[in-house]
Design an enzyme around this catalytic site. Structure first.
Site, mmCIF file in Angstrom:
data_model
loop_
_atom_site.group_PDB
_atom_site.id
_atom_site.type_symbol
_atom_site.label_atom_id
_atom_site.label_comp_id
_atom_site.label_asym_id
_atom_site.label_seq_id
_atom_site.Cartn_x
_atom_site.Cartn_y
_atom_site.Cartn_z
ATOM 1 N N MET A 187 -41.409 29.915 6.067
ATOM 2 C CA MET A 187 -42.023 31.183 6.489
ATOM 3 C C MET A 187 -43.500 31.003 6.826
ATOM 4 S SD MET A 187 -40.150 33.640 3.657
ATOM 5 C CE MET A 187 -40.413 32.474 2.306
ATOM 6 N N GLY B 258 -29.854 33.467 3.311
ATOM 7 C CA GLY B 258 -30.036 32.250 4.090
ATOM 8 C C GLY B 258 -30.511 31.098 3.235
ATOM 9 N N GLY B 259 -30.039 29.893 3.555
ATOM 10 C CA GLY B 259 -30.431 28.708 2.794
ATOM 11 C C GLY B 259 -29.857 28.732 1.390
ATOM 12 N N ASP B 260 -30.711 28.443 0.408
ATOM 13 C CA ASP B 260 -30.312 28.489 -0.999
ATOM 14 C C ASP B 260 -30.987 29.701 -1.645
ATOM 15 O OD1 ASP B 260 -29.249 26.587 -3.448
ATOM 16 O OD2 ASP B 260 -30.978 27.804 -4.020
ATOM 17 N N ASP C 119 -28.981 39.661 5.275
ATOM 18 C CA ASP C 119 -30.188 39.936 6.055
ATOM 19 C C ASP C 119 -30.178 39.097 7.319
ATOM 20 O OD1 ASP C 119 -31.168 37.346 5.311
ATOM 21 O OD2 ASP C 119 -31.852 38.197 3.407
ATOM 22 N N LYS D 91 -34.723 41.637 6.567
ATOM 23 C CA LYS D 91 -36.148 41.464 6.277
ATOM 24 C C LYS D 91 -36.765 40.643 7.397
ATOM 25 C CE LYS D 91 -36.044 41.644 1.236
ATOM 26 N NZ LYS D 91 -36.482 40.963 0.015
ATOM 27 N N PRO E 99 9.739 -8.528 -5.428
ATOM 28 C CA PRO E 99 9.254 -9.879 -5.737
ATOM 29 C C PRO E 99 7.785 -10.106 -5.430
ATOM 30 C CG PRO E 99 11.408 -9.979 -4.661
ATOM 31 C CD PRO E 99 10.960 -8.561 -4.592
ATOM 32 N N GLU F 199 0.817 -1.212 0.000
ATOM 33 C CA GLU F 199 0.000 0.000 0.000
ATOM 34 C C GLU F 199 0.849 1.260 0.000
ATOM 35 O OE1 GLU F 199 -3.113 2.644 0.015
ATOM 36 O OE2 GLU F 199 -3.172 0.482 -0.383
#
Length: 467
Positions: free
Chosen positions: A383, A300-302, A247, A269, A43, A22
Site C-alpha cells: 500500500m 486479499g493476500g494473507d 473487498d 476499501k 522369482p 513397479e
C-alpha cells in the site's frame, strides 16, 4: 454401469500379487493401505520393491504355488509379458479367485479405481479403463473439495450417533445432522479443535433444535488474485459459504468460484474511501453468523499480513461466535514470484522486510527509516503507491543509495499484471509513467533489478512460440 462398485473388507485377508516390479509395488501399496495380508511372489523381485516392502509384506522369490492362489481373497497379476499374465490369470480364475490383471481389463474380474482416502470416508472413481486421465482429473477436483479431516469428522459423528438417536425423532435427527455438518461444530473438528467440538456437541445434543443456532466465520486469505494460488481449504470454504464478505482486493475470478445462491457482501476499501468502516465490517460478520450463516470473510493476500485479520478474529470471538483463519499467499511472495523476482538471493539479499506505506488517514507511515535504510537487503512496501515519493525521499535521506533498484508490481499474478522498474530515486516517476493505480507493491533492493517487466500476455505468447 457395467462394473458394480463395492467396498471389500480386506483387513488381515490374504492377497496374492504375482510380479516383482513397479506395477506390483503400486498394487501392494493399495492393499497394504487396506490392511490386507499381502504376499508378493515372483522369482525376480526388484531391489527397490524389496526395500520398500520389507517387513510390510511377505516377499517370495519363487513362482506362486497352488495353495497361495486358492487361499487368496484377491489375486493381482502384475507382469509385463502378456502371455505370462494370461497364464497366471487363467490359473487363478480356475482356482475360484477374483483376479485383476494390470493393464489388461479384458482379463479382470475387478478393477482398482482411483481412490481418495480420508480414513473412514473413501471415494472411488473409475472410467472402466476408457479414460484414465479423466479419472485422475476427477480425483484431483474431488480431493480439492474433500478436507483431510473428513475421516476424523466421520469418527466424531459416529461417537454421538446413539446419543442423537435417543434424543431426537427421525425427522429431527436428519435436521440435526444436516445442521451439524454445515455448522461450527464440524468446523471445529476439521480445524483440529477436538476439545471445543466435544463440548459444543454435548451442548447441542442436550438442547432443543433451533433454526437460530449460531453459524461460523472463516477469515480466509484469497491470495494476490490468481485463483490457482488459493489453498485447497480456501477453495472448499469459498464453494460452501452461505455468505462471502469481500473487498476490492479479491478478484472476480475468485468470487466466481462461490455457489450461485451464496450472498455477496461488498465492504470495499480504497485509498481515502473506506466504504464500510472496520467496526461495521466486524458487526456484520457477527450478525450474519448469529443468524446461522456459514460466513467467509475473504481478504486479499494473507489475512494476517497487513490485512486487519487479527482485529476481525478478536471481535468475532469476543462475541462468542466460532471463528477460524485460513492463510493465503501474501502479496509479496505471490507478486514477486509472478515477476520472476526472488525476494532473497544468495548474491544480493539475505533477508526481506515487509512494511506498510499506509499511515493513519493521510499521514506518512510511522517507520524507522534509518533502520530500514541500513538493512541493505530487500524491502517490500504494501500500500505504498500514494506515498512513493515520500518513501524514496526518506530512504535516500537516511543512507539508502539513490541508484538502488526498485520495482513496482501492480495487480500481480493477474492477467492484467503490470511491472515497472528503475532506480529508487525514480520511483515516483516510474509510477506516473506506468499509470500505476494499484493495488501494487513496491520492491526496493538489488533483487528488484531481476524483475521481468514483460506482461503476462507477453510471457504466454513467448511460451507458445517455444512450444
Amino acid at each position: 454401469m457395467n462394473k458394480f462398485p463395492a467396498y471389500i473388507d480386506l483387513v488381515d485377508r490374504p492377497i496374492l500379487i504375482i510380479g516383482g516390479g513397479e506395477a506390483a509395488l503400486r498394487k501392494a501399496r493399495l492393499m497394504i493401505a487396506a490392511q490386507a495380508a499381502v504376499t508378493l511372489a515372483w522369482p525376480d523381485i526388484d531391489q527397490a520393491v524389496r526395500a520398500e516392502l520389507d517387513g510390510r509384506a511377505a516377499l517370495e522369490t519363487r513362482l506362486p504355488n497352488d495353495h497361495e492362489i486358492a487361499a487368496a481373497r484377491l489375486v493381482i497379476v502384475a507382469l509385463e509379458d502378456d502371455a505370462e499374465a494370461t497364464h497366471w490369470a487363467q490359473k487363478a480364475k480356475a482356482a475360484g479367485a477374483l483376479v485383476n490383471v494390470v493393464d489388461q481389463p479384458a482379463l479382470c474380474d475387478f478393477i482398482t479405481p482411483s481412490i481418495i482416502d480420508r480414513g473412514r470416508v473413501v471415494v472411488a472413481i473409475s472410467t472402466d479403463g476408457a479414460a484414465p486421465v479423466l479419472g485422475r482429473n476427477l480425483r484431483r477436483d474431488i480431493e480439492a473439495l474433500a478436507p483431510s479431516g473428513l475421516g476424523a469428522l466421520a469418527d466424531f459423528s459416529d461417537e454421538y450417533r446413539d446419543a442423537v438417536k435417543a434424543r431426537f425423532s427421525p425427522d429431527e435427527r436428519r435436521a440435526f445432522w444436516e445442521a451439524f455438518f454445515a455448522g461450527p461444530i464440524a468446523a471445529r473438528v476439521l480445524s483440529g479443535d477436538m476439545g471445543g467440538a466435544h463440548e459444543a456437541m454435548i451442548e447441542a445434543v442436550n438442547r432443543p433444535l433451533s433454526n437460530e443456532d449460531a453459524g461460523v466465520v472463516h477469515i480466509v486469505g484469497a491470495g494476490p488474485g490468481d485463483p490457482e494460488l488459493l489453498t485447497i481449504r480456501a477453495l472448499r470454504l469459498i464453494q460452501t459459504a452461505d455468505v462471502l464478505v469481500y473487498d476490492r482486493l479479491v478478484s472476480d475470478d475468485i468470487l466466481n468460484l462461490a455457489r450461485r445462491d451464496a450472498d455477496r457482501v461488498y465492504v470495499g476499501k480504497e485509498k481515502g474511501n473506506h466504504s464500510v468502516p472496520q467496526q461495521e465490517i466486524e458487526a456484520r460478520l457477527i450478525a450474519l453468523a448469529q443468524a446461522g450463516k456459514m460466513v467467509v470473510r475473504l481478504k486479499g493476500g494473507d489475512p494476517f499480513v497487513f490485512g486487519r485479520g487479527g482485529e476481525e478474529l478478536d471481535a468475532v470471538r469476543a462475541a462468542g461466535v466460532p471463528a477460524f483463519v485460513t492463510p493465503g499467499v501474501t502479496a509479496a511472495t505471490g507478486c514477486a514470484a509472478a515477476a520472476g523476482l526472488p525476494l532473497t538471493h544468495r548474491d544480493y539479499a539475505q533477508s526481506v522486510t515487509f512494511v506498510t506505506g499506509h499511515g493513519a488517514g493521510d499521514d506518512d507511515p510511522d517507520l524507522d527509516w534509518a533502520a530500514l535504510a541500513a538493512l541493505k537487503n530487500t524491502l517490500v512496501v504494501y500500500m505504498g503507491v500514494g506515498k512513493a515519493a515520500r518513501i524514496a525521499e526518506q530512504l535516500i535521506a537516511h543512507g539508502r543509495g539513490a541508484s538502488t533498484p526498485a520495482a513496482v508490481i501492480e495487480k500481480g499474478t493477474r492477467a492484467d499484471q503490470k511491472i515497472v522498474k528503475g532506480a529508487l530515486t525514480e520511483l515516483p516517476a516510474l509510477i506516473e509513467r506506468g499509470a500505476i493505480k494499484g493495488p501494487a507493491l513496491l520492491v526496493i533492493g538489488e533483487v528488484a533489478a531481476l524483475a521481468d517487466a514483460r506482461t503476462l500476455k507477453d510471457l504466454v505468447n513467448q511460451e507458445r512460440l517455444v512450444a
